[in-house]
Structures are given as C-alpha cells and as structure tokens.
Design a protein around this motif. Structure first.
Motif, PDB file in Angstrom:
ATOM      1  N   TYR A   1      41.021 -12.619  39.229  1.00 24.75           N
ATOM      2  CA  TYR A   1      39.888 -11.715  39.298  1.00 24.75           C
ATOM      3  C   TYR A   1      40.372 -10.363  39.813  1.00 24.75           C
ATOM      4  O   TYR A   1      41.439 -10.266  40.428  1.00 24.75           O
ATOM      5  N   VAL A   2      39.592  -9.351  39.558  1.00 24.11           N
ATOM      6  CA  VAL A   2      39.876  -8.015  40.068  1.00 24.11           C
ATOM      7  C   VAL A   2      38.673  -7.593  40.899  1.00 24.11           C
ATOM      8  O   VAL A   2      37.542  -7.632  40.429  1.00 24.11           O
TER       9      VAL A   2
ATOM     10  N   GLN B   1      46.646  -6.374  42.067  1.00 19.55           N
ATOM     11  CA  GLN B   1      45.847  -7.561  42.364  1.00 19.55           C
ATOM     12  C   GLN B   1      46.210  -8.693  41.403  1.00 19.55           C
ATOM     13  O   GLN B   1      46.395  -9.841  41.814  1.00 19.55           O
ATOM     14  N   ILE B   2      46.339  -8.359  40.131  1.00 18.63           N
ATOM     15  CA  ILE B   2      46.692  -9.362  39.120  1.00 18.63           C
ATOM     16  C   ILE B   2      48.080  -9.921  39.399  1.00 18.63           C
ATOM     17  O   ILE B   2      48.280 -11.141  39.420  1.00 18.63           O
TER      18      ILE B   2
ATOM     19  N   ALA C   1      42.799  -9.118  29.635  1.00 13.40           N
ATOM     20  CA  ALA C   1      42.032  -7.890  29.863  1.00 13.40           C
ATOM     21  C   ALA C   1      40.560  -8.111  29.505  1.00 13.40           C
ATOM     22  O   ALA C   1      39.663  -7.684  30.243  1.00 13.40           O
ATOM     23  N   GLY C   2      40.315  -8.797  28.403  1.00 11.36           N
ATOM     24  CA  GLY C   2      38.937  -9.094  28.007  1.00 11.36           C
ATOM     25  C   GLY C   2      38.249 -10.011  29.008  1.00 11.36           C
ATOM     26  O   GLY C   2      37.093  -9.793  29.371  1.00 11.36           O
ATOM     27  N   ASP C   3      38.959 -11.042  29.458  1.00 14.32           N
ATOM     28  CA  ASP C   3      38.395 -11.980  30.436  1.00 14.32           C
ATOM     29  C   ASP C   3      38.027 -11.272  31.735  1.00 14.32           C
ATOM     30  O   ASP C   3      37.009 -11.591  32.355  1.00 14.32           O
ATOM     31  N   LEU C   4      38.874 -10.340  32.153  1.00 18.49           N
ATOM     32  CA  LEU C   4      38.662  -9.636  33.421  1.00 18.49           C
ATOM     33  C   LEU C   4      37.837  -8.359  33.265  1.00 18.49           C
ATOM     34  O   LEU C   4      37.527  -7.696  34.255  1.00 18.49           O
ATOM     35  N   ARG C   5      37.569  -7.998  32.016  1.00 18.60           N
ATOM     36  CA  ARG C   5      36.815  -6.774  31.701  1.00 18.60           C
ATOM     37  C   ARG C   5      37.491  -5.532  32.275  1.00 18.60           C
ATOM     38  O   ARG C   5      36.881  -4.717  32.967  1.00 18.60           O
ATOM     39  N   ILE C   6      38.799  -5.445  31.992  1.00 21.98           N
ATOM     40  CA  ILE C   6      39.576  -4.289  32.423  1.00 21.98           C
ATOM     41  C   ILE C   6      40.389  -3.791  31.230  1.00 21.98           C
ATOM     42  O   ILE C   6      40.466  -4.456  30.198  1.00 21.98           O
TER      43      ILE C   6
ATOM     44  N   PRO D   1      43.470  -3.100  28.819  1.00 24.75           N
ATOM     45  CA  PRO D   1      44.706  -3.831  28.515  1.00 24.75           C
ATOM     46  C   PRO D   1      45.941  -3.251  29.198  1.00 24.75           C
ATOM     47  O   PRO D   1      46.832  -3.996  29.598  1.00 24.75           O
ATOM     48  N   ASN D   2      46.000  -1.931  29.358  1.00 20.83           N
ATOM     49  CA  ASN D   2      47.155  -1.311  30.006  1.00 20.83           C
ATOM     50  C   ASN D   2      47.317  -1.778  31.449  1.00 20.83           C
ATOM     51  O   ASN D   2      48.428  -1.821  31.972  1.00 20.83           O
ATOM     52  N   THR D   3      46.221  -2.140  32.097  1.00 20.31           N
ATOM     53  CA  THR D   3      46.274  -2.630  33.470  1.00 20.31           C
ATOM     54  C   THR D   3      46.992  -3.974  33.516  1.00 20.31           C
ATOM     55  O   THR D   3      47.878  -4.195  34.351  1.00 20.31           O
ATOM     56  N   VAL D   4      46.633  -4.870  32.610  1.00 20.32           N
ATOM     57  CA  VAL D   4      47.290  -6.179  32.538  1.00 20.32           C
ATOM     58  C   VAL D   4      48.746  -5.998  32.113  1.00 20.32           C
ATOM     59  O   VAL D   4      49.647  -6.631  32.670  1.00 20.32           O
TER      60      VAL D   4
END
Length: 132
Positions: free
Chosen positions: A11-12, A23-24, A50-55, A57-60
C-alpha cells in the motif's frame, strides 16, 4: 501478490513523508526478508501494481529499479520480475540500520510535536503488544 479477489499486501500512504516509491521498496524488502515473498517469486508487472495501488507506473518502476540495483529482485525481460535467489550480502546490517534510522526519525518527529519519551515509549509498547 494482488489480484481481483484479495487485498494487495502493498500500500502507499500519501500522508507519510516517505516518497511512494520508497514505501513500495521498503514493503517489498520486508516481505522478502520475512519470507512472505520467497526466492523466485514472480512480482506483478509495473503496470499491474501501479493500477492496484492507483499510482503512476513510473513510481513502481523506480521502486523496482532501485531494488534491482540493490540485488533484491531480478528482471527477466518479458518473463517478468522475480525475487532474487539470494538476498544481498548486506541485507542483515541494512535491515538493522533501517530500523534504527526509522525509529530515530519517528521519535524525533514526535519529540518535535511535544511528546515526552515516556509517552512515546508507552504508545509504542501498546501498539506492539496489539500487533501480531
């Protein structure tokens, strides 16, 4: 890992000062160190997580890139990203240092907000006694 029938274990928390990619990465490292994620375990794609966490993709991708550079995970191109067969040599020392640094930041932040050492210790004891 996350799927349509289960809550994601990552989670974020946007309220934290820690950037989402860290965090990831920290949660993945913890899952690897604890054995929740075994060596060779397939990780979700960047886009899926990224979709699961709603963030973004570049963050993941940044979390995965950092973890790969540290030796925690390996990318096998189209075959996916997996947990490395062995944790990095420095993992145990890094884990201890990470805990110490996190605790110091946490306590420092609470002290700046006016909490006493006794209040902080009491709440940490209460919180850890209730944790499984």
């Amino acid at each position: 890992m996350p799927d349509a029938n289960h809550e994601p274990f990552l989670y974020v928390d946007e309220r934290l000062e820690t950037p989402p990619y860290r965090q990831i990465a920290e949660q993945l490292r913890g899952a690897i160190e604890s054995g929740t994620l075994a060596a060779g375990a397939l990780l979700p794609t960047v886009r899926q997580l990224a979709g699961d966490l709603r963030i973004a993709p570049n963050t993941v991708a940044r979390a995965y890139t950092d973890m790969q550079a540290e030796g925690w995970i390996v990318s096998e191109g189209r075959r996916g990203t997996r947990v490395a067969d062995r944790a990095p040599e420095s993992a145990r020392a890094d884990r201890r240092e990470g805990l110490q640094e996190a605790a110091e930041r946490f306590v420092r932040g609470l002290r700046q907000r006016g909490f006493s050492a006794a209040e902080i210790a009491g709440e940490i004891t209460r919180a850890t006694d209730g944790a499984s």
